[in-house]
Each structure stands twice: as C-alpha cells, then as structure tokens.
Design an enzyme around this catalytic site. Sequence first.
Site, PDB file in Angstrom:
ATOM      1  N   ASP A  67      74.791 -17.257  70.741  1.00  0.00           N
ATOM      2  CA  ASP A  67      75.385 -16.198  69.931  1.00  0.00           C
ATOM      3  C   ASP A  67      76.312 -15.344  70.788  1.00  0.00           C
ATOM      4  O   ASP A  67      76.417 -15.539  71.996  1.00  0.00           O
ATOM      5  CB  ASP A  67      74.309 -15.334  69.267  1.00  0.00           C
ATOM      6  CG  ASP A  67      73.275 -14.791  70.254  1.00  0.00           C
ATOM      7  OD1 ASP A  67      73.504 -14.884  71.476  1.00  0.00           O
ATOM      8  OD2 ASP A  67      72.238 -14.268  69.813  1.00  0.00           O
ATOM      9  N   ASN A 136      62.705  -7.069  66.285  1.00  0.00           N
ATOM     10  CA  ASN A 136      62.505  -7.116  64.836  1.00  0.00           C
ATOM     11  C   ASN A 136      62.264  -8.542  64.342  1.00  0.00           C
ATOM     12  O   ASN A 136      62.275  -8.806  63.145  1.00  0.00           O
ATOM     13  CB  ASN A 136      63.703  -6.500  64.105  1.00  0.00           C
ATOM     14  CG  ASN A 136      64.986  -7.277  64.322  1.00  0.00           C
ATOM     15  OD1 ASN A 136      65.037  -8.200  65.132  1.00  0.00           O
ATOM     16  ND2 ASN A 136      66.033  -6.912  63.596  1.00  0.00           N
ATOM     17  N   HIS A 138      64.176 -11.262  65.128  1.00  0.00           N
ATOM     18  CA  HIS A 138      65.343 -12.132  65.006  1.00  0.00           C
ATOM     19  C   HIS A 138      65.379 -13.147  66.143  1.00  0.00           C
ATOM     20  O   HIS A 138      64.819 -12.927  67.209  1.00  0.00           O
ATOM     21  CB  HIS A 138      66.647 -11.305  64.981  1.00  0.00           C
ATOM     22  CG  HIS A 138      67.050 -10.717  66.290  1.00  0.00           C
ATOM     23  ND1 HIS A 138      67.165  -9.369  66.507  1.00  0.00           N
ATOM     24  CD2 HIS A 138      67.389 -11.294  67.482  1.00  0.00           C
ATOM     25  CE1 HIS A 138      67.568  -9.146  67.742  1.00  0.00           C
ATOM     26  NE2 HIS A 138      67.701 -10.299  68.354  1.00  0.00           N
ATOM     27  N   GLU A 143      69.212 -12.201  61.565  1.00  0.00           N
ATOM     28  CA  GLU A 143      68.486 -10.959  61.352  1.00  0.00           C
ATOM     29  C   GLU A 143      67.544 -11.053  60.153  1.00  0.00           C
ATOM     30  O   GLU A 143      67.773 -11.849  59.233  1.00  0.00           O
ATOM     31  CB  GLU A 143      69.473  -9.813  61.113  1.00  0.00           C
ATOM     32  CG  GLU A 143      70.455  -9.561  62.241  1.00  0.00           C
ATOM     33  CD  GLU A 143      69.867  -8.671  63.319  1.00  0.00           C
ATOM     34  OE1 GLU A 143      68.636  -8.539  63.388  1.00  0.00           O
ATOM     35  OE2 GLU A 143      70.655  -8.098  64.093  1.00  0.00           O
TER      36      GLU A 143
END
Length: 235
Positions: A67, A136, A138, A143
Amino acid sequence: MNNLFFDDYRDMSAHAGHIVLSELKKKKDLRICTATGNSPTGTYEFLARQYLNHPELFKELHIVKLDEWGGLPDTHPGSCEHYLQEHLLKPLNISNDRYTGFSTNPQNARLECERIQQKIENDGLIDLCILGLGNNGHIGFNEPDYHLQPFCHVAQLSEASQKHGMVKDLDIKPSFGMTLGMQNILSAKRIILLIYGTGKEEVCSKLKKKIITTQLPATFLWLHPKVDCLQLKST
C-alpha cells in the site's frame, strides 16, 4: 491460522525471516507482497543481514508494495516508498524490474490502482504476503467498513490510520491511500501476519474469536489455508 508466540521482537522477526528464506530456497523467483511500519522492520533487517552472506538467494526475488499513502513525495520519510527503499529494496539490491509499487503522488490515484492491478494479474499470483495489523483491524489500507474491496483501490483513511506512526506528526495528513484489496491478499499462497506494537490488545482479542466481519478486515485471514500469525506473548 497458525498462532505462534515469542518472548521478544527479535525472535519473532527472525522466525518470520526464516519463513521467507525457506520459501526462497524452494522458489528463487519468489514474489513477496510487503507491508511497512514497525511490525515487519525486524524481519526486513534480518533478511538484509542474510543478504550479506547469501546474496545469490535474493537475485530473482520480486517485491510488491502492499500500500501507499496518497499525496506524499516518494522521498518523504513518511512514505511507504521511502520505508521500503531504506529497509528492503536497497539492502536486498532489488532492481526496478523486480519491484511493483504504487507511485506515491500520482495525478490520478484510481488509474494508478488500475495499473498496479493489471500488473499483478499479468505477473501472476503473490507467493508470500507479509502483513501488519492496524489498531482498528485493518490490513493494508483495507479499512473497517460495511463492505470491502477485492482488488487494488483508493481507500479513504480512517482516523486511526491517520494516527499511524509514519504520518502522525505531519501537519496535513493523507486523507487517502492506495492498497491491494482483500482478494489480492487472500490469493497469496502463504501469509505472515506480524502483530507488534501498543494499543492492539482489543483488536487481537476480537481476532481470536474467529468471527469474520468487514468491521475487522483482518478476520478474513481465517478464510486462508496458510497463515502464520506471529506475536509477542504479552500481546
């Protein structure tokens, strides 16, 4: 998912490194998708040390960047490009023809994602994917949401991602990222999930429940037949 626990980060990193080496010995032109951040740094440092003694092992290795933050110059120290150049590409002497990665600041991010997707499809499946785990849940910039994207795409970054150590000190933080999608990741033949860092206790607890939900993208790794999850015993 094969859960492995370690007393310290160095041992965890070395174990991940030995997995990479074992795969390289089986397939010289191995294609590895690589994450950035604190979690995999020790693994890349281990591989860099191995390169000094056995450069021949790495001469056909191909790297795929997982990414990238949107809008940062490639020389910016917070960019994934800068991180990979310093920790992996230069130490392992990876030439441009053996590297696939998003541009850091393309004129059109959607077209850049389409370019990377097409290259992945043309070059063949990823053999090994090295992932970290976001606070979180991801993986990459996939996400938590009501739906997940299968292929390379532009992702709107969550507040949690914008607090990531790579960009948290920037005055203007990236609002989007470019990332491989969930099918790209799950199509890899083997996956290493490295869990390291503070603030991940809650997400680790949820991951262990084996309940697959788009609100915690990492849970989709339970669908993959060959995932090694490496973490410290205190996590």
